[in-house]
Every structure is written in structure tokens, then in C-alpha cells.
Design a protein around this motif. Sequence first.
Motif, PDB file in Angstrom:
ATOM      1  N   ALA A 134     -25.226  81.003 -26.323  1.00 59.75           N
ATOM      2  CA  ALA A 134     -24.243  80.781 -25.333  1.00 59.75           C
ATOM      3  C   ALA A 134     -23.523  82.268 -25.109  1.00 59.75           C
ATOM      4  O   ALA A 134     -23.338  82.676 -23.934  1.00 59.75           O
ATOM      5  N   LYS A 135     -22.999  82.892 -26.012  1.00 57.72           N
ATOM      6  CA  LYS A 135     -22.261  84.026 -25.726  1.00 57.72           C
ATOM      7  C   LYS A 135     -23.329  85.187 -25.110  1.00 57.72           C
ATOM      8  O   LYS A 135     -22.763  85.986 -24.335  1.00 57.72           O
ATOM      9  N   GLU A 136     -24.371  85.273 -25.795  1.00 59.18           N
ATOM     10  CA  GLU A 136     -25.478  86.221 -25.081  1.00 59.18           C
ATOM     11  C   GLU A 136     -25.499  85.820 -23.404  1.00 59.18           C
ATOM     12  O   GLU A 136     -25.768  86.655 -22.844  1.00 59.18           O
ATOM     13  N   ALA A 137     -25.768  84.435 -23.252  1.00 55.29           N
ATOM     14  CA  ALA A 137     -25.869  83.964 -21.896  1.00 55.29           C
ATOM     15  C   ALA A 137     -24.827  84.725 -20.886  1.00 55.29           C
ATOM     16  O   ALA A 137     -25.120  85.091 -19.796  1.00 55.29           O
ATOM     17  N   ILE A 138     -23.537  84.570 -21.561  1.00 54.15           N
ATOM     18  CA  ILE A 138     -22.496  85.062 -20.734  1.00 54.15           C
ATOM     19  C   ILE A 138     -22.399  86.574 -20.586  1.00 54.15           C
ATOM     20  O   ILE A 138     -22.303  86.887 -19.388  1.00 54.15           O
ATOM     21  N   LYS A 139     -22.858  87.237 -21.705  1.00 56.96           N
ATOM     22  CA  LYS A 139     -22.906  88.928 -21.384  1.00 56.96           C
ATOM     23  C   LYS A 139     -24.036  89.001 -20.399  1.00 56.96           C
ATOM     24  O   LYS A 139     -23.905  90.053 -19.690  1.00 56.96           O
ATOM     25  N   TYR A 140     -25.035  88.390 -20.613  1.00 55.11           N
ATOM     26  CA  TYR A 140     -26.325  88.578 -19.549  1.00 55.11           C
ATOM     27  C   TYR A 140     -25.807  88.642 -18.018  1.00 55.11           C
ATOM     28  O   TYR A 140     -26.044  89.246 -17.448  1.00 55.11           O
ATOM     29  N   VAL A 141     -24.858  87.574 -17.713  1.00 54.06           N
ATOM     30  CA  VAL A 141     -24.582  87.221 -16.491  1.00 54.06           C
ATOM     31  C   VAL A 141     -23.584  88.415 -15.991  1.00 54.06           C
ATOM     32  O   VAL A 141     -23.486  89.171 -15.047  1.00 54.06           O
ATOM     33  N   ASN A 142     -22.658  88.674 -17.016  1.00 54.31           N
ATOM     34  CA  ASN A 142     -21.593  89.685 -16.765  1.00 54.31           C
ATOM     35  C   ASN A 142     -22.262  91.161 -16.606  1.00 54.31           C
ATOM     36  O   ASN A 142     -21.990  91.908 -15.770  1.00 54.31           O
ATOM     37  N   ASP A 143     -23.235  91.535 -17.517  1.00 52.44           N
ATOM     38  CA  ASP A 143     -24.023  92.677 -17.267  1.00 52.44           C
ATOM     39  C   ASP A 143     -24.852  92.874 -15.915  1.00 52.44           C
ATOM     40  O   ASP A 143     -25.183  93.756 -15.424  1.00 52.44           O
TER      41      ASP A 143
END
Length: 170
Positions: free
Chosen positions: A33-42
Motif C-alpha cells: 500500500a505505501k509503495e502503491a502511493i509512492k508509485y502514483v506520486n512518482d
Amino acid sequence: MENKAVFFDRDGTLNVDIHYLHRPEDFIWIDGAKEAIKYVNDRGFLAILVTNQSGVARGFYPESDVQRVYDWMNAELGKIGAHLDALYYCPHHPEAKLPEYRKICTCRKPATGLIDKACARFGIDRTKSYFVGDSEADMLCAKNAGLKGLRYEGGSLRELLVKNIITDKM
């Protein structure tokens, strides 16, 4: 210029769904989940949390607890260089214990009020945006709001996004 966004449901999508979660110490992140949010941020998407919080209407916790959990989530996300851009939540329920929250509203998913407010505030292009959730109500909200719905049914949330979100400049 219009923005693109990924709207995330909270309970059952970003965190393990325990009924009426309102304390950071009870929060357990879903795998990826945290990595998913970073993925969309990036990739230049806004990451916006949209959540029904009927525990407020039922008198289980105050609205300030919803904000406190959100702030804690962002602090945790900050440790990996990620963030949520905004929180939109519905504290209402038609059968609420507390009269001030007892109503049928336009913000309780699957209604689109939370999405509509965020789109107006941030100038979001719905045709380039997504809604990630774990329930039929979330997918109905996505459809009603003109967003692409991605249903989370287990596994890594990041992998769901990698497989389904077009990552070019759109």
C-alpha cells in the motif's frame, strides 16, 4: 492544466479492515500500500484518500480521530518519500446514533460527493484518473464519478497499480 488523480479507499484497500479503525496504533498497512502511493506520486498523479467513516455517526469516535489517522498515515508515508495529497471523508449514516450525522447525503460512497469536491478543488481530469477500492460500493462510486475503477482483492496493492495504470504522460 488539469490534474490526474488516484483516489484510494482506506479500510480494506490501504489498511487491514478492522471495524471502526480510529487509532494509529491499530492501523496495519495492506501489502504494497505505501509503495502503491509512492508509485502514483512518482508518476505525477495526485493521491487522494476517500473514505466512509460511519463510526463518527455511530458515536464510536470523533471526527478529529479521522484526521489524526490520516496525519499518521502521511507521516509513515513520508519515511519512504510518499504522501497523500488530501483527505475526503463522509461522517454521515442514515441510521446514525448522533442526530447531527443522521442523514442521507451526497458524500457517502457510492455517491460521488467526495470525488466531486476533490475534482473541483484540484482541477482533476476524470478521464485520466482512477479509483482504487475493495468493495462494490467503491466500484459503483468510480463508475458514477466517471473514473476508472480498480478493485483490490488481495495481494500487493502496488502490483495492482503497476498492471493497470498507464504510466506515460497522458
